[in-house]
Design an enzyme around this catalytic site. Structure first.
Site, PDB file in Angstrom:
ATOM      1  N   CYS B  18      44.279  42.527  58.127  1.00 33.41           N
ATOM      2  CA  CYS B  18      45.424  41.785  58.638  1.00 33.41           C
ATOM      3  C   CYS B  18      44.967  40.953  59.812  1.00 33.41           C
ATOM      4  O   CYS B  18      44.392  41.495  60.718  1.00 33.41           O
ATOM      5  CB  CYS B  18      46.543  42.715  59.104  1.00 33.41           C
ATOM      6  N   PRO B  19      45.154  39.667  59.838  1.00 34.43           N
ATOM      7  CA  PRO B  19      45.781  38.869  58.786  1.00 34.43           C
ATOM      8  C   PRO B  19      44.929  38.700  57.526  1.00 34.43           C
ATOM      9  O   PRO B  19      45.453  38.231  56.529  1.00 34.43           O
ATOM     10  CB  PRO B  19      46.001  37.516  59.446  1.00 34.43           C
TER      11      PRO B  19
END
Ligand SMILES: Cc1cc2nc3c(=O)[nH]c(=O)nc-3n(C[C@H](O)[C@H](O)[C@H](O)COP(=O)(O)OP(=O)(O)OC[C@H]3O[C@@H](n4cnc5c(N)ncnc54)[C@H](O)[C@@H]3O)c2cc1C
Lengths: 391, 81
Positions: B18-19
């Site tokens: 993430c991201p």
């Protein structure tokens, strides 16, 4: 003799670290360009809900009495010589250096954005910019609102999606939603880059009637024509632009110069958090180039890793993220993952909203370290499992 | 992200969930020019369909995607900037 720890930056990460170090063993100095510590998540409330919470506290009251707080800005860091030079002309030496200078918005990277940003504001820079955006949203009376991040790096990755959903909520309350086209643009293939959370937010966006433009990487903005053009060649017309500017690391001249990348982010080992090629310097929080979310939670956990390492214990950062995502109407979810565990699917609900609100209430205490045991339990209970499997 | 000789950029996105690796690719694409080659390392298997979608949207070329067990190595050529 006590070892000298110099922390550059008195934001979330720097403050937590300073307060986590053993005062008998270390002489701790925090070099802070600003003493006005801001709860940045609160910009959402100011810009998108028109609230006026108290978001700023004096840094002097947040760090323990053992910490020497120097109000000055680092201009140069010589890692070879072990010296930090400041705008005020001081030269500070250290045994251990921790870079915690965060990142700031930089509209100048996109042609046209400086003008648009100065006129319409944004919700990632400061309170003044957030108030400006609110003034436009509050008086908006129909047309197209285009919202998105203008560069792939974004402080708090859920915040773009939160922004469009909170604006949707606001317009419904104002009775202007039917007259408004809400467009969400993103450089990613889908509204949220991590798939687990995208599975949750994409249907919500659809249900709220938000148009999504994926692979829309902002190239330039034409303030006269009110259009945003993407690198991919698409064009978007707006009446109200809510453009999250690109971000950059602090303007500091490093020696050696190759410890920062093109965005001025400090090149940092993703587990030990040491600055590339250095035994004495660490980087934490938004200032680093770690492949993880730019978020206060990361700054917090990384500060704890560095504190342990300096205390002589074995500690590594596992890439843990834990960002709340407010979907509006009193519901929220959490984006939780790590280097080993992909972001899990987690449906929004009321309880998570209340938890998010509580974490906001306890923000200042979390900086002081007074509720560390609560955080330790929280991070343990919510630890992402499902180790990632290669196929 | 590092420059490995003229016009070739290595993007090490291993461990990024993430991201995610697509963030790093988007960043490298922004900073690229026509003729550049981007080599992306990732551990997230979701990167494959994302790369295909990215290449067809941006009209750039996937030279190869190679699953090496401990990492996925993708080589991309920027032909449309
Ligand atoms: C709208 C919004 C929503 C957010 N929501 C969340 C959320 O839900 N959850 C979450 O975890 N995070 C959230 N964040 C992100 C969070 O606020 C940041 O990631 C966090 O503050 C990073 O901490 P840091 O210590 O790295 O940097 P900062 O807290 O930004 O601190 C950096 C400090 O360094 C100082 N500094 C800079 N340059 C110098 C210099 N040259 N010399 C000396 N000092 C310097 C600055 O003055 C500043 O005080 C949000 C942010 C925004 C804008």
């Amino acid at each position: 003799m006590a070892e000298q720890v110099l922390i550059v930056g008195g934001g979330d990460g720097g403050t937590i670290l300073a307060n986590s170090l053993d005062r008998r063993r270390f002489d701790v100095t925090v070099l802070a360009a600003s003493l006005a510590h801001t709860f940045q998540r609160g910009f959402l409330d100011v810009a998108l809900r028109g609230r006026r919470p108290r978001l700023v506290r004096d840094e002097g009251r947040l760090v323990g009495s053992h910490v020497r707080l120097v109000h000055d800005r680092a201009t140069a860091i010589d890692l070879n010589a072990g010296v930090v030079a400041t705008a005020g002309g001081a030269r500070l030496e250290y045994d251990h250096l921790v870079i915690a200078t965060g990142m700031t918005t930089d509209p100048s990277q996109i042609p046209g954005l400086t003008e648009v940003n100065a006129r319409f504001g944004d919700y990632h820079t400061d309170i003044a910019q957030a108030k400006k955006l609110w003034a436009h949203l509050d008086t908006f009376n129909g047309g197209t609102i285009a919202l998105g991040q203008s560069s792939p790096i974004c402080k708090c990755p859920p915040s773009p999606v939160e922004g469009i959903l909170l604006i949707d909520e606001l317009l419904r309350a104002h009775g202007t939603r039917e007259r408004t086209r809400l467009v969400f643009f993103t450089p990613y293939p889908r509204p949220y880059p991590a798939e687990g959370i995208n599975d949750v937010v994409a249907p919500i966006l659809e249900q709220r009637g938000v148009e999504v433009l994926p692979f829309f990487d902002v190239d330039k903005i034409d303030p006269e024509a009110s259009t945003i053009t993407s690198i991919e060649g698409d064009e978007l017309h707006y009446d109200l632009p809510v453009v999250i500017p690109p971000f950059v690391g602090a303007d500091i001249a490093y020696e050696p110069g190759d410890v920062v990348d093109e965005g001025r982010f400090v090149i940092t080992d993703k587990e030990s958090l040491r600055v590339k090629g250095s035994d004495t310097a660490f980087a934490i929080g938004d200032a680093s180039n770690l492949p993880t979310s730019k978020a206060g939670v990361g700054a917090h956990l990384q500060a704890k890793v560095v504190a342990k390492t300096l205390a002589g214990k074995r500690a590594t950062f596992d890439g843990r993220t834990n960002c709340s995502l407010d979907v509006g109407h009193g519901r929220a979810t959490y984006v939780i993952g790590s280097y080993q565990a992909p972001v899990a699917r987690a449906a929004p609900n009321r309880l998570k909203y209340v938890m998010e609100w509580l974490l906001g209430r306890f923000f200042w205490m979390s900086l002081k370290g007074t509720i560390d045991p609560v955080f330790d339990i929280y991070f343990k209970v919510t630890e992402p499992k499902a180790p990632k499997r290669q196929q | 992200m590092q420059q490995t000789g003229s016009g070739r950029t290595l993007v090490d996105s291993r461990g990024s969930s993430c991201p995610g690796p697509i963030t790093d690719l988007a960043l490298a694409y922004r900073r690229s020019k026509r003729g550049d080659v981007i080599e992306l390392w990732a551990t997230d298997p979701g990167v494959k369909p994302d790369l295909q979608a990215w290449a067809s949207k941006t009209r750039n070329e996937i030279v190869s995607i190679d699953d090496q067990g401990d990492k996925i190595v993708a080589v991309l050529k920027i032909v449309n900037r």
